[in-house]
Write a protein that holds these residues in place. Structure first.
Motif, short mmCIF file in Angstrom:
data_model
loop_
_atom_site.label_atom_id
_atom_site.label_comp_id
_atom_site.label_asym_id
_atom_site.label_seq_id
_atom_site.Cartn_x
_atom_site.Cartn_y
_atom_site.Cartn_z
N ALA A 168 41.66 33.25 40.41
CA ALA A 168 41.47 33.98 40.20
C ALA A 168 40.94 35.50 41.02
O ALA A 168 40.54 35.09 41.78
N TYR A 207 44.37 30.83 28.20
CA TYR A 207 43.85 32.58 29.31
C TYR A 207 44.24 33.74 28.10
O TYR A 207 43.81 34.72 28.04
N LEU A 224 35.84 29.08 35.34
CA LEU A 224 35.93 30.22 33.33
C LEU A 224 35.93 29.45 32.01
O LEU A 224 35.98 28.05 32.19
N PRO A 279 37.67 34.16 30.87
CA PRO A 279 38.73 34.90 31.37
C PRO A 279 39.34 37.03 30.95
O PRO A 279 40.23 37.22 32.08
N THR A 328 38.24 38.58 34.75
CA THR A 328 39.15 38.25 36.00
C THR A 328 40.41 39.27 35.48
O THR A 328 40.90 40.67 34.45
N VAL A 367 44.90 35.36 36.81
CA VAL A 367 44.45 34.16 37.50
C VAL A 367 46.07 33.76 37.28
O VAL A 367 46.60 33.98 36.97
#
Length: 184
Positions: A86, A127, A72, A101, A104, A107
């Protein structure tokens, strides 16, 4: 007569560092706030990640997603993460490049003694800042699980937990399932 450029002139340090990680350092290396960190999980760490993977695998397939620990990238920062897990759409997971991020659905980070504070504080903040919609923190030292949601530039707006291991933890849409945290 032209002069040679100064050492480092015209070189983007972020790009150079991330290139080195991808092409020289190997598969299991990340950059956390500019520090190169080898990722060397223990078997009990891997077991915790496998427990989560096993429980979300069928739903991820239904959502046409892949579960993995691929790279990532956090652009415009000195961060390049290799999460423990993820979940990302299969369509985005092609081509061999890192994902962001916000690409996704979830995570997951599982703490180790060497990185617990990084997962609890630094990665949680980053994140959120980079838009990962759900961040599941499996804290093996504290024996708790926390689900963070509602990402923003100042962090996550909501935290469900920390819950002691053994407490069912609900993953919201698009997962709509409850995790059994007993075996973590």
């Amino acid at each position: 007569m032209a002069t040679a450029p100064e050492y480092g002139e015209g070189i983007d340090p972020e790009h150079a560092l991330k290139y080195a990680i991808q092409h020289i350092a190997g598969d299991r290396v990340e950059i956390v706030e500019g520090v190169i960190v080898p990722v060397t999980p223990t078997w009990d760490h891997e077991n915790a990640a496998a427990e989560i993977r096993d429980q979300i695998n069928a739903r991820a397939r239904e959502l046409e997603c892949v579960i993995g620990s691929g790279n990532l990238d956090l652009p415009n920062s000195s961060n390049w993460y290799v999460p423990d897990l993820a979940v990302a759409p299969k369509a985005l997971a092609k081509g061999g490049s890192a994902l962001l991020p916000d690409q996704t659905l979830l995570v997951v980070e599982v703490t180790s003694e060497s990185n617990a504070e990084t997962d609890r504080v630094v990665k949680r903040r980053r994140y959120a800042e980079y838009g990962a919609p759900l961040y599941l923190l499996v804290d093996r030292q504290e024996e708790t699980v926390t689900l963070f949601s509602g990402p923003g530039h100042l962090g996550y707006a909501a935290a469900d937990g920390p819950h002691p291991f053994g407490t069912p933890v609900r993953l919201p849409a698009p997962f709509d399932l409850t995790l059994d945290t007993t075996g973590l």
